[in-house]
Design a protein around this motif. Structure first.
Motif, mmCIF file in Angstrom:
data_model
loop_
_atom_site.group_PDB
_atom_site.id
_atom_site.type_symbol
_atom_site.label_atom_id
_atom_site.label_comp_id
_atom_site.label_asym_id
_atom_site.label_seq_id
_atom_site.Cartn_x
_atom_site.Cartn_y
_atom_site.Cartn_z
ATOM 1 N N ASN A 271 0.839 -1.215 0.000
ATOM 2 C CA ASN A 271 0.000 0.000 0.000
ATOM 3 C C ASN A 271 0.869 1.259 0.000
ATOM 4 O OD1 ASN A 271 -2.289 -1.695 0.195
ATOM 5 N ND2 ASN A 271 -2.053 -1.777 2.418
ATOM 6 N N TYR A 272 1.868 1.256 -0.862
ATOM 7 C CA TYR A 272 2.894 2.304 -0.842
ATOM 8 C C TYR A 272 2.438 3.580 -1.549
ATOM 9 C CZ TYR A 272 7.700 4.132 -1.030
ATOM 10 O OH TYR A 272 8.829 4.890 -0.885
ATOM 11 N N ILE A 273 1.734 3.416 -2.654
ATOM 12 C CA ILE A 273 1.315 4.561 -3.460
ATOM 13 C C ILE A 273 -0.203 4.688 -3.398
ATOM 14 C CG2 ILE A 273 1.304 5.614 -5.747
ATOM 15 C CD1 ILE A 273 4.073 5.468 -4.498
ATOM 16 N N THR A 274 -0.688 5.889 -3.114
ATOM 17 C CA THR A 274 -2.124 6.160 -3.076
ATOM 18 C C THR A 274 -2.462 7.171 -4.171
ATOM 19 O OG1 THR A 274 -2.252 5.749 -0.702
ATOM 20 C CG2 THR A 274 -4.046 7.012 -1.690
ATOM 21 N N VAL A 275 -3.450 6.813 -4.977
ATOM 22 C CA VAL A 275 -3.933 7.716 -6.028
ATOM 23 C C VAL A 275 -5.364 8.091 -5.671
ATOM 24 C CG1 VAL A 275 -4.347 8.042 -8.483
ATOM 25 C CG2 VAL A 275 -2.440 6.605 -7.714
ATOM 26 N N PHE A 276 -5.562 9.366 -5.359
ATOM 27 C CA PHE A 276 -6.876 9.847 -4.949
ATOM 28 C C PHE A 276 -7.800 9.970 -6.160
ATOM 29 C CE2 PHE A 276 -3.920 12.035 -1.923
ATOM 30 C CZ PHE A 276 -4.242 11.281 -0.817
ATOM 31 N N PRO A 277 -9.118 9.871 -5.948
ATOM 32 C CA PRO A 277 -10.034 10.137 -7.058
ATOM 33 C C PRO A 277 -10.085 11.626 -7.357
ATOM 34 C CG PRO A 277 -11.254 9.714 -5.041
ATOM 35 C CD PRO A 277 -9.824 9.442 -4.716
ATOM 36 N N ASN A 278 -10.241 11.959 -8.604
ATOM 37 C CA ASN A 278 -10.438 13.344 -8.977
ATOM 38 C C ASN A 278 -11.859 13.771 -8.641
ATOM 39 O OD1 ASN A 278 -7.971 14.204 -10.062
ATOM 40 N ND2 ASN A 278 -8.380 13.199 -12.010
ATOM 41 N N PRO A 279 -12.041 15.054 -8.298
ATOM 42 C CA PRO A 279 -13.416 15.540 -8.200
ATOM 43 C C PRO A 279 -14.056 15.542 -9.583
ATOM 44 C CG PRO A 279 -11.871 17.365 -8.144
ATOM 45 C CD PRO A 279 -11.052 16.100 -8.112
ATOM 46 N N VAL A 280 -15.373 15.702 -9.615
ATOM 47 C CA VAL A 280 -16.103 15.748 -10.892
ATOM 48 C C VAL A 280 -16.715 17.134 -11.019
ATOM 49 C CG1 VAL A 280 -17.915 14.756 -12.299
ATOM 50 C CG2 VAL A 280 -16.574 13.287 -10.781
#
Length: 455
Positions: A271-280
């Motif tokens: 779980n090293y890299i976290t990619v957040f969701p973009n807003p819409v």
């Protein structure tokens, strides 16, 4: 008995003693090459006579020094094989007997095993390559050189305790009982220590990360890298790669490094890299189409609240901007504008939405004005959305031109001679208008009423 041709004869008797010969016998065990053969004399003689001399010929074709006068000699042969050994015994009476028997010297096995090196912590398989030469190999003894127990397996597996060179000894015995010993160094190589860092552990799609290899090794060098970024993308073999994550999620990253000796080590960072969701980003406009006489449009942000949007940047397409969530904008001219809303959430992720709004062009023609100086409807003008070409003429009922302008933003105050003469009388006047925008031509004629309370 002696006789002559005549009748005469004589007789004499003498006693003759026949001495016994030695009864020659000896033994010699079968030995392995390199071992001294011990000869044991077993010869005998009867009566009171004795054996007083022994002469041995050991039958070694490689030398002439293969004899002995000892009763029980020893001899070491220069080669293996079968040798015809002769023993000659001489008694005290001078009687002599010779005996030849075969003596056997077996060949040694040839102990051997494959040259090996291995990595620390991994079992080393030692493959026996010994040759029996006689019969078969019946026994193996391995000494691993690390004070561990001996092994009697033919092909043992062994884990060595440290990074160093060990002298491994193999002793083999063939079915003839002959033994050979072989020593060989076994090198235990250091494992690399896989390690890495990344410059940004969290971000928004596409989230691009620079990975930095920090692997080390105590001896040797690291010369191979395999990166698994955890997103089903192809592995990367660069030492310090860059990788862009396109989808939202949490990713484990694995680095496998290989040394110049082929030793391998792996580090996985879960779980090293976290990619957040973009807003819409989303919005609406009210109205989407507005007249030039009321060019104000109200914008309403409709961006969803998860993740929470914390910043708004509006570009109204007209050189006008706003950072309000729900702004209004008054446009300065007719046209179709691309409105862009850029929203940013608490993670710094950004999304953009666009839509079109239109300010309709046109010309508004009033028909009455009252130039009485009260500040209300004192001038005649034709509100419009802005024209690239413009020409208006105003005539009285006699056809006399009282006003002319090529300014789309003109204002006539009701005075003749383009506003410099006398105030015109009340009545009906006639205008002729020719105007051109970027898309339309306006050719208008009509009547207007001037109300002058004084005339």
């Amino acid at each position: 008995l002696i006789t002559n041709p005549g009748p005469c004869s004589d007789t004499a008797t003498v006693a003759v003693t026949v001495m016994p010969s030695p009864q020659v016998a000896f033994t010699a065990p079968t030995v392995c090459f390199g071992t001294t053969t011990v000869f044991t004399d077993l010869s005998t003689i009867i009566s009171s006579d004795t054996i007083v001399g022994w002469f041995w010929n050991f039958g070694d074709p490689t030398t002439t020094a293969d004899t002995s006068n000892l009763q029980n000699p020893t001899y070491q042969y220069n080669t293996s094989g079968t040798f015809n050994v002769t023993l000659t015994c001489i008694s005290s009476s001078g009687c002599m007997t010779v005996l030849t028997l075969p003596v056997y010297v077996n060949t040694l096995p040839v102990a051997n095993f494959g040259s090996v090196s291995a990595c620390m912590g991994l079992p080393v398989l030692l493959n026996d390559l010994s040759i029996p030469t006689t019969g078969v190999i019946t026994n193996w003894v391995w000494n691993f050189g690390d004070n561990s127990p001996l092994s009697t397996q033919q092909n043992p597996s062994h884990v060595f305790p440290a990074v160093t060179t060990y002298t491994v000894t193999l002793i083999v015995t063939n079915s003839a009982g002959c033994i050979d010993t072989f020593n060989m160094p076994v090198l235990i190589n250091a494992n690399p220590d896989a390690a890495f860092t990344a410059d940004t552990l969290a971000g928004c799609p596409a989230h691009c990360v620079n990975f930095l290899d920090q692997s080390t090794i105590s001896t040797g060098s690291v010369n191979g890298w395999t990166w698994n970024f955890g997103d089903n993308s192809p592995v990367d073999n660069q030492q310090n790669p860059s990788h862009c994550y396109l989808l939202t999620g949490t990713y484990s990253v694995t680095l496998t490094v290989t040394s110049n000796n082929g030793c391998v080590n792996t580090q996985t960072m879960p779980n090293y890299i976290t990619v957040f969701p973009n807003p819409v980003a989303n919005f609406t406009a009210n109205p989407f189409i507005a007249p030039f006489t009321n060019p104000t449009i109200n914008f309403t942000d409709l961006s969803p609240g998860n993740p929470q949007v914390i910043a708004w940047q509006w570009d109204f397409g007209s050189g006008q901007y706003s950072t309000s969530q729900n702004p209004s904008n008054m446009y300065n001219g007719a046209g179709t504008y691309i409105v862009t809303l850029t929203v940013t959430d608490g993670n710094g992720c950004v999304d953009t939405a666009q839509s079109f709004v239109t300010i309709k062009e046109g010309i508004l023609v009033p028909n009455v004005f009252t130039p009485n100086g009260d500040g209300i409807n004192d001038e005649f003008t034709l509100p419009n959305s802005g024209m690239s070409e413009y020409h208006i003429q105003i005539f009285d009922r006699w056809g006399v031109m009282v006003f002319e302008s090529q300014d789309s933003q003109f204002h006539w105050n009701g005075y003749a001679n383009n506003g410099d003469g006398k105030l015109c009388t009340s009545g009906t006047y006639y205008f002729v208008l020719l105007a051109r925008s970027s898309v339309n031509v306006y050719d208008r004629q009509g009547f207007l009423t001037l109300i002058n309370p004084g005339k």
